[in-house]
Design a protein around this motif. Sequence first.
Motif, PDB file in Angstrom:
ATOM      1  N   UNK A  30       1.050  -1.088  -0.152  1.00 47.80           N
ATOM      2  CA  UNK A  30       0.068   0.269  -0.231  1.00 47.80           C
ATOM      3  C   UNK A  30       0.624   1.137  -0.405  1.00 47.80           C
ATOM      4  N   UNK A  31       0.480   1.864  -1.316  1.00 47.95           N
ATOM      5  CA  UNK A  31       1.738   3.800  -0.876  1.00 47.95           C
ATOM      6  C   UNK A  31       0.725   4.109   0.041  1.00 47.95           C
ATOM      7  N   UNK A  32       1.535   4.992   0.299  1.00 48.25           N
ATOM      8  CA  UNK A  32       1.054   6.453  -0.037  1.00 48.25           C
ATOM      9  C   UNK A  32       2.082   7.655   0.644  1.00 48.25           C
ATOM     10  N   UNK A  33       1.282   9.217   0.217  1.00 47.00           N
ATOM     11  CA  UNK A  33       1.940  10.115   0.533  1.00 47.00           C
ATOM     12  C   UNK A  33       0.983  11.150   0.850  1.00 47.00           C
ATOM     13  N   UNK A  34       2.447  12.347   0.773  1.00 43.09           N
ATOM     14  CA  UNK A  34       3.140  12.241   1.314  1.00 43.09           C
ATOM     15  C   UNK A  34       4.012  11.050   3.170  1.00 43.09           C
ATOM     16  N   UNK A  35       5.382  11.411   2.902  1.00 39.50           N
ATOM     17  CA  UNK A  35       5.601  10.368   4.182  1.00 39.50           C
ATOM     18  C   UNK A  35       4.973  11.693   5.444  1.00 39.50           C
ATOM     19  N   UNK A  36       5.858  12.568   5.171  1.00 37.21           N
ATOM     20  CA  UNK A  36       6.159  14.037   6.158  1.00 37.21           C
ATOM     21  C   UNK A  36       4.982  15.070   6.245  1.00 37.21           C
ATOM     22  N   UNK A  37       3.831  15.859   6.966  1.00 33.70           N
ATOM     23  CA  UNK A  37       3.479  16.763   6.573  1.00 33.70           C
ATOM     24  C   UNK A  37       3.393  18.004   7.650  1.00 33.70           C
ATOM     25  N   UNK A  38       3.734  19.007   7.467  1.00 36.07           N
ATOM     26  CA  UNK A  38       3.842  19.816   8.538  1.00 36.07           C
ATOM     27  C   UNK A  38       2.647  20.985   8.376  1.00 36.07           C
ATOM     28  N   UNK A  39       1.985  21.655   9.120  1.00 37.03           N
ATOM     29  CA  UNK A  39       0.605  22.400   8.428  1.00 37.03           C
ATOM     30  C   UNK A  39       0.829  23.146   9.651  1.00 37.03           C
ATOM     31  N   UNK A  40       0.369  24.851   9.603  1.00 31.45           N
ATOM     32  CA  UNK A  40       0.123  25.679  10.342  1.00 31.45           C
ATOM     33  C   UNK A  40      -1.652  24.651  10.760  1.00 31.45           C
ATOM     34  N   UNK A  41      -2.279  25.356  12.037  1.00 31.73           N
ATOM     35  CA  UNK A  41      -3.567  25.189  11.679  1.00 31.73           C
ATOM     36  C   UNK A  41      -4.397  26.083  10.935  1.00 31.73           C
ATOM     37  N   UNK A  42      -5.729  25.625  10.571  1.00 34.16           N
ATOM     38  CA  UNK A  42      -6.891  26.003   9.505  1.00 34.16           C
ATOM     39  C   UNK A  42      -6.462  26.384   8.489  1.00 34.16           C
ATOM     40  N   UNK A  43      -5.003  25.207   8.158  1.00 32.95           N
ATOM     41  CA  UNK A  43      -5.263  25.338   6.843  1.00 32.95           C
ATOM     42  C   UNK A  43      -5.130  23.959   6.549  1.00 32.95           C
ATOM     43  N   UNK A  44      -5.491  23.844   5.091  1.00 29.93           N
ATOM     44  CA  UNK A  44      -5.530  22.460   4.998  1.00 29.93           C
ATOM     45  C   UNK A  44      -4.835  21.701   3.836  1.00 29.93           C
ATOM     46  N   UNK A  45      -4.703  19.939   4.147  1.00 27.25           N
ATOM     47  CA  UNK A  45      -3.833  19.261   4.538  1.00 27.25           C
ATOM     48  C   UNK A  45      -4.505  18.581   3.280  1.00 27.25           C
ATOM     49  N   UNK A  46      -3.877  17.115   1.925  1.00 27.77           N
ATOM     50  CA  UNK A  46      -4.625  15.738   1.263  1.00 27.77           C
ATOM     51  C   UNK A  46      -3.673  14.638   1.908  1.00 27.77           C
ATOM     52  N   UNK A  47      -4.458  13.628   1.819  1.00 27.65           N
ATOM     53  CA  UNK A  47      -3.296  12.655   1.844  1.00 27.65           C
ATOM     54  C   UNK A  47      -3.541  11.476   0.584  1.00 27.65           C
ATOM     55  N   UNK A  48      -3.065  10.457   0.535  1.00 24.33           N
ATOM     56  CA  UNK A  48      -3.170  10.207  -0.873  1.00 24.33           C
ATOM     57  C   UNK A  48      -3.000   8.529  -0.688  1.00 24.33           C
TER      58      UNK A  48
END
Lengths: 115, 115
Positions: B4-22
């Motif tokens: 099973x492949x996932x990306x990204x491995x790591x993510x740093x964001x500020x609160x209230x930002x948006x993020x997506x994982x695959x």
Amino acid sequence: AQSVAQPEDQVNVAEGNPLTVKCTYSVSGNPYLFWYVQYPNRGLQFLLKYITGDNLVKGSYGFEAEFNKSQTSFHLKKPSALVSDSALYFCAVRDMNTGGFKTIFGAGTRLFVKA
Amino acid sequence: EAGVAQSPRYKIIEKRQSVAFWCNPISGHATLYWYQQILGQGPKLLIQFQNNGVVDDSQLPKDRFSAERLKGVDSTLKIQPAKLEDSAVYLCASSLEGQTDYGYTFGSGTRLTVV
């Protein structure tokens, strides 16, 4: 509702000694039971499962687990621990009688094997 | 067989930002799961897909989390807006079908840090 408990946060054992990681569960119907291992910075890896049949099931890396219906337990065991067995171990349960396929994980037990 | 492949491995964001994982599951695996693993806890199921349909999303915080599985293969998990308590490892897993007694195959996960 189904639940799973791992009463020990951490288990320490000397290399070459037998190890046991405890797990108890609660389901309303027949349980499917699983053990997974997680090494640092790695995903969970399937170790073994109990579905039906022999209460003692054997899995990867020399691990085995014993299903005890009367005690609602599914303890993970290995006759002789290796330093490389040091990892985080998760017990999981799925209640096959509720019509769903949700697998619930315990909080995990960290195993330290000292050389 | 590829895992099973996932990306990204790591993510740093500020609160209230948006993020997506695959997540790309193992070929042929009809069932796909997203789990959230907060440090020191066991994985918690967020959502389960069977092909491209949702089987269970009862623990998904739908006010901020969303997930889709287009064409019954790849899946994305989105958080918008992120909160500090969303810091966790997000694990994707797949299995042959919802009723299988097989263990899941997990990806390595995406470690999200919200600052």
